[in-house]
Write a protein that holds these residues in place. Structure first.
Motif, PDB file in Angstrom:
ATOM      1  N   LEU A 147      14.994   4.761  -5.575  1.00 39.17           N
ATOM      2  CA  LEU A 147      16.165   5.225  -6.370  1.00 39.17           C
ATOM      3  C   LEU A 147      16.033   4.935  -7.424  1.00 39.17           C
ATOM      4  N   GLY A 148      15.606   3.793  -7.743  1.00 36.76           N
ATOM      5  CA  GLY A 148      16.086   2.946  -8.689  1.00 36.76           C
ATOM      6  C   GLY A 148      17.190   2.159  -9.473  1.00 36.76           C
ATOM      7  N   LEU A 149      17.932   1.826  -8.490  1.00 33.48           N
ATOM      8  CA  LEU A 149      19.776   1.722  -8.655  1.00 33.48           C
ATOM      9  C   LEU A 149      18.877   0.025  -9.604  1.00 33.48           C
ATOM     10  N   LEU A 150      17.857  -0.625  -9.480  1.00 29.17           N
ATOM     11  CA  LEU A 150      17.598  -1.656  -9.964  1.00 29.17           C
ATOM     12  C   LEU A 150      16.318  -1.239 -10.518  1.00 29.17           C
ATOM     13  N   PRO A 151      16.370  -2.440 -11.766  1.00 30.49           N
ATOM     14  CA  PRO A 151      15.647  -1.653 -12.532  1.00 30.49           C
ATOM     15  C   PRO A 151      14.414  -2.019 -12.754  1.00 30.49           C
ATOM     16  N   TYR A 152      13.905  -2.853 -11.406  1.00 32.03           N
ATOM     17  CA  TYR A 152      12.421  -3.674 -11.074  1.00 32.03           C
ATOM     18  C   TYR A 152      11.468  -3.605 -10.332  1.00 32.03           C
ATOM     19  N   GLY A 153      10.165  -4.086  -9.771  1.00 37.33           N
ATOM     20  CA  GLY A 153       9.756  -3.687  -9.083  1.00 37.33           C
ATOM     21  C   GLY A 153      10.591  -4.515  -8.253  1.00 37.33           C
ATOM     22  N   ASN A 154       9.927  -4.687  -6.675  1.00 30.23           N
ATOM     23  CA  ASN A 154      10.463  -5.240  -5.757  1.00 30.23           C
ATOM     24  C   ASN A 154       8.772  -5.616  -4.873  1.00 30.23           C
ATOM     25  N   GLY A 155       8.781  -6.674  -4.469  1.00 29.48           N
ATOM     26  CA  GLY A 155       7.739  -7.147  -3.607  1.00 29.48           C
ATOM     27  C   GLY A 155       8.349  -8.700  -2.402  1.00 29.48           C
ATOM     28  N   VAL A 156       8.236  -7.516  -1.271  1.00 35.96           N
ATOM     29  CA  VAL A 156       8.370  -8.869   0.348  1.00 35.96           C
ATOM     30  C   VAL A 156       6.958  -8.918   0.899  1.00 35.96           C
ATOM     31  N   HIS A 157       7.632  -9.787   1.922  1.00 33.71           N
ATOM     32  CA  HIS A 157       7.082 -10.631   2.794  1.00 33.71           C
ATOM     33  C   HIS A 157       5.612 -11.139   1.473  1.00 33.71           C
ATOM     34  N   GLY A 177       0.383  -2.342 -15.812  1.00 37.81           N
ATOM     35  CA  GLY A 177       2.546  -1.424 -16.093  1.00 37.81           C
ATOM     36  C   GLY A 177       2.210  -0.518 -15.212  1.00 37.81           C
ATOM     37  N   THR A 178       1.788  -0.892 -13.915  1.00 43.96           N
ATOM     38  CA  THR A 178       2.290   0.126 -13.160  1.00 43.96           C
ATOM     39  C   THR A 178       3.570  -0.226 -12.584  1.00 43.96           C
ATOM     40  N   LEU A 179       4.035  -1.443 -12.266  1.00 48.15           N
ATOM     41  CA  LEU A 179       5.391  -2.211 -12.130  1.00 48.15           C
ATOM     42  C   LEU A 179       5.160  -2.935 -13.103  1.00 48.15           C
ATOM     43  N   CYS A 231      13.247  -0.452  -1.428  1.00 51.54           N
ATOM     44  CA  CYS A 231      14.304   1.379  -1.722  1.00 51.54           C
ATOM     45  C   CYS A 231      15.147   0.967  -2.783  1.00 51.54           C
ATOM     46  N   TRP A 232      15.646   0.240  -2.794  1.00 57.15           N
ATOM     47  CA  TRP A 232      16.974  -0.183  -3.940  1.00 57.15           C
ATOM     48  C   TRP A 232      16.476   0.490  -5.161  1.00 57.15           C
ATOM     49  N   PHE A 233      14.792  -0.358  -6.018  1.00 58.26           N
ATOM     50  CA  PHE A 233      14.646  -1.047  -6.638  1.00 58.26           C
ATOM     51  C   PHE A 233      13.343   0.575  -7.642  1.00 58.26           C
ATOM     52  N   THR A 234      12.539   0.967  -8.460  1.00 55.25           N
ATOM     53  CA  THR A 234      11.654   1.615  -9.096  1.00 55.25           C
ATOM     54  C   THR A 234      10.756   1.940  -8.409  1.00 55.25           C
ATOM     55  N   GLY A 235       9.974   0.083  -7.754  1.00 55.55           N
ATOM     56  CA  GLY A 235       9.603   0.779  -6.272  1.00 55.55           C
ATOM     57  C   GLY A 235       8.556  -0.593  -6.361  1.00 55.55           C
ATOM     58  N   GLY A 236       7.960  -1.018  -5.549  1.00 53.52           N
ATOM     59  CA  GLY A 236       7.008  -2.176  -5.190  1.00 53.52           C
ATOM     60  C   GLY A 236       5.829  -1.970  -4.393  1.00 53.52           C
ATOM     61  N   THR A 237       5.359  -2.568  -3.333  1.00 50.25           N
ATOM     62  CA  THR A 237       4.290  -2.643  -2.433  1.00 50.25           C
ATOM     63  C   THR A 237       4.579  -2.260  -1.344  1.00 50.25           C
ATOM     64  N   THR A 238       3.375  -1.150  -0.663  1.00 49.92           N
ATOM     65  CA  THR A 238       3.551  -1.155   0.919  1.00 49.92           C
ATOM     66  C   THR A 238       2.620  -0.578   1.471  1.00 49.92           C
ATOM     67  N   ASP A 239       3.233  -0.558   3.017  1.00 47.28           N
ATOM     68  CA  ASP A 239       1.473  -0.051   3.388  1.00 47.28           C
ATOM     69  C   ASP A 239       1.931   1.254   3.995  1.00 47.28           C
TER      70      ASP A 239
END
Length: 245
Positions: free
Chosen positions: A161-171, A189-191, A140-148
């Motif tokens: 929310l884009g507080l951090l200007p990066y994508g995020n990959g968890v797990h 270029g999506t992320l 949520c703190w990033f521009t986006g990421g991968t999700t189910d």
């Protein structure tokens, strides 16, 4: 005494199971508390949001019990069926640490925006409240990421929310489809540059700068995935600092 700089601890971690049942806060969440620089004259104030999981009351009970064992003054900010406090924005500002649980990041972002928490979180972050969370509570703190969030097949979410200007990959190590999807999304270029965590690992940011990776378990890593000028996607492993057990 707030954090020295706006601080985020974004993780695929934060909990450990107790031998006789239940959960305790683990190293990455406790690192967020340490970074809040709470005076020794009082207990740290932690606010938990379980929006991504639908504000489950049984989970809130686990949060309160874990907080009591860790010496925290814990509150739970629910948004279902209505906000559980009169002024959620002011409540966030009164916390030392805000920790966000996992679940549907797409639903979380929609509900937060309805209640104006997107702007409230930025204000809290800029005021020195340490923001953190696991899984959806990381993305949520990033521009986006991968999700189910949208179904069993992983998809991109791009309205963080884009507080951090990066994508995020968890797990990153525990779900086989995560790594190839991150690479594909960065490649097309999506992320943009994307920061990823194995289970048990967290990333610490001061402002928007990634300052270190931290881990609750041995042998795990964090990763920065970038698209180079020629279009090649490059993944760089970061060795985390091992947190105390």
């Amino acid at each position: 005494m707030p954090a020295e700089r706006p601080t985020i601890v974004a993780t695929s971690a934060g909990w450990r199971r107790r031998e006789r049942g239940g959960l305790d806060w683990a190293g990455t969440a406790l690192e967020a508390v340490r970074l809040a620089r709470v005076p020794t004259t009082r207990r740290p104030r932690l606010t938990y949001l379980g929006t991504a999981g639908g504000d489950q009351r049984t989970w809130a009970a686990e949060v309160h019990a874990a907080g009591a064992r860790a010496g925290l003054d814990t509150t739970v900010l629910d948004l279902f069926p209505m906000p559980s406090v009169e002024d959620p924005a002011l409540h966030l500002l009164d916390a030392d640490v805000v920790w966000v649980g996992g679940g549907s990041v797409a639903n979380l972002l929609a509900v937060w925006r309805v209640h104006g928490l997107d702007t409230a979180f930025r204000a809290a972050w800029e005021a020195g409240v340490v923001l953190g969370g696991v899984s959806a509570g990381s993305i949520c703190w990033f521009t986006g990421g991968t999700t189910d969030s949208f179904g069993p097949q992983l998809r991109a979410v791009t309205n963080g929310l884009g507080l951090l200007p990066y994508g995020n990959g968890v797990h990153y190590d525990s779900e086989a489809r995560r790594r190839p999807l991150v690479h594909a999304l960065v490649g097309e270029g999506t992320l943009g540059e994307t920061h990823c965590t194995d289970d048990g690992v967290g990333l610490v940011y001061a402002g928007t700068e990634l300052v270190e990776a931290v881990a609750e378990v041995d042998g795990k890593g964090a990763y920065v995935v970038r698209r180079e000028a020629g279009g090649e996607v490059v993944e760089t492993r970061l060795e985390p600092r091992r947190l105390p057990s």
